[in-house]
Motif scaffolding. Structure first.
Motif, short mmCIF file in Angstrom:
data_model
loop_
_atom_site.label_atom_id
_atom_site.label_comp_id
_atom_site.label_asym_id
_atom_site.label_seq_id
_atom_site.Cartn_x
_atom_site.Cartn_y
_atom_site.Cartn_z
N UNK A 1 0.82 -1.22 0.00
CA UNK A 1 0.00 0.00 0.00
C UNK A 1 0.85 1.26 0.00
N UNK A 2 1.97 1.24 0.70
CA UNK A 2 2.89 2.37 0.70
C UNK A 2 3.78 2.36 -0.54
N UNK A 3 4.16 1.17 -0.98
CA UNK A 3 5.10 1.04 -2.10
C UNK A 3 4.55 1.60 -3.40
N UNK A 4 3.23 1.58 -3.58
CA UNK A 4 2.64 2.07 -4.85
C UNK A 4 2.54 3.58 -4.91
N UNK A 5 2.69 4.25 -3.79
CA UNK A 5 2.53 5.71 -3.78
C UNK A 5 3.69 6.39 -4.50
N UNK A 6 3.34 7.25 -5.45
CA UNK A 6 4.32 8.06 -6.15
C UNK A 6 5.04 7.39 -7.31
N UNK A 7 4.68 6.15 -7.64
CA UNK A 7 5.36 5.47 -8.75
C UNK A 7 4.67 5.81 -10.07
N UNK A 8 5.37 5.51 -11.17
CA UNK A 8 4.84 5.76 -12.51
C UNK A 8 4.17 4.52 -13.09
N UNK A 9 4.69 3.35 -12.74
CA UNK A 9 4.20 2.08 -13.29
C UNK A 9 4.08 1.07 -12.15
N UNK A 10 3.00 0.30 -12.18
CA UNK A 10 2.81 -0.79 -11.22
C UNK A 10 2.62 -2.08 -12.00
N UNK A 11 3.48 -3.05 -11.71
CA UNK A 11 3.34 -4.39 -12.30
C UNK A 11 2.68 -5.29 -11.26
N UNK A 12 1.63 -5.99 -11.68
CA UNK A 12 0.96 -6.96 -10.82
C UNK A 12 1.51 -8.33 -11.18
N UNK A 13 2.20 -8.95 -10.24
CA UNK A 13 2.85 -10.24 -10.49
C UNK A 13 2.53 -11.20 -9.34
N UNK A 14 1.24 -11.32 -9.05
CA UNK A 14 0.81 -12.19 -7.96
C UNK A 14 0.28 -13.50 -8.52
N UNK A 15 0.15 -14.48 -7.65
CA UNK A 15 -0.29 -15.80 -8.07
C UNK A 15 -1.74 -15.84 -8.53
N UNK A 16 -2.00 -16.73 -9.46
CA UNK A 16 -3.36 -17.01 -9.94
C UNK A 16 -3.53 -18.53 -9.95
N UNK A 17 -3.61 -19.11 -8.76
CA UNK A 17 -3.70 -20.57 -8.68
C UNK A 17 -4.97 -21.10 -9.34
N UNK A 18 -4.94 -22.35 -9.72
CA UNK A 18 -6.10 -22.97 -10.36
C UNK A 18 -7.21 -23.22 -9.34
N UNK A 19 -8.42 -22.95 -9.80
CA UNK A 19 -9.59 -23.31 -8.99
C UNK A 19 -9.90 -24.78 -9.24
N UNK A 20 -10.84 -25.33 -8.49
CA UNK A 20 -11.21 -26.74 -8.65
C UNK A 20 -11.78 -27.03 -10.04
N UNK A 21 -12.35 -26.01 -10.70
CA UNK A 21 -12.90 -26.22 -12.04
C UNK A 21 -11.86 -25.97 -13.15
N UNK A 22 -10.62 -25.70 -12.76
CA UNK A 22 -9.55 -25.48 -13.73
C UNK A 22 -9.32 -24.03 -14.11
N UNK A 23 -10.26 -23.15 -13.79
CA UNK A 23 -10.09 -21.73 -14.09
C UNK A 23 -9.10 -21.08 -13.13
#
Length: 136
Positions: free
Chosen positions: A71-93
């Motif tokens: 929350x503090x790290x994003x303040x004042x930056x020009x670009x934000x890269x989102x590189x968090x996990x997207x694990x599989x759900x039980x239906x494969x999505x």
């Protein structure tokens, strides 16, 4: 340019290291405090050839820093890269909860217009979904 990479795993750490290597000021942010503590001591959670040296070199030059407070790290930056996990759900999505959480956090904490880049593996139309979260 000032960049924040949210998520400091395989995708995020390599992204942050490479952007700092070409002269940008990058903060890699992650909620996993133990991971950030290790990164601040030069201990990487992954192995990629040349990454450890690149991270240490740019940390010493103060072009690459690490934060357990996205929350503090994003303040004042020009670009934000989102590189968090997207694990599989039980239906494969893809479970997009972490991506949604980051989008909401960005919306609540940015202090100026930014470029928001999704590096996480996401399905088609996720950008529209994230745009709606950020603009609301």
């Amino acid at each position: 340019m000032k960049i924040c990479v949210v998520g400091s795993g395989y995708v995020g750490l390599v992204t942050g290291g490479c952007f700092s290597e070409i002269g940008n000021h990058v903060v890699c942010a992650d909620l996993a405090k133990d991971k950030i503590d290790n990164l601040n001591q030069g201990i990487l959670p992954i192995y990629e050839p040349g990454l450890e040296e690149m991270v240490k070199r740019n940390a010493e030059k103060k072009r690459l820093t690490f934060s357990a407070n996205p929350s503090e790290a994003v303040k004042g930056v020009d670009v934000i890269f989102v590189a968090v996990g997207t694990p599989s759900r039980s239906d494969g999505g893809a479970h997009l909860g972490y991506v949604d959480d980051v989008a909401q956090m960005v919306a609540e904490n940015i202090t100026k217009d930014v470029v928001l880049v999704l590096k996480s593996t996401v399905p088609v139309k996720t950008n529209s979904r994230i745009r709606n979260i950020v603009k609301d």
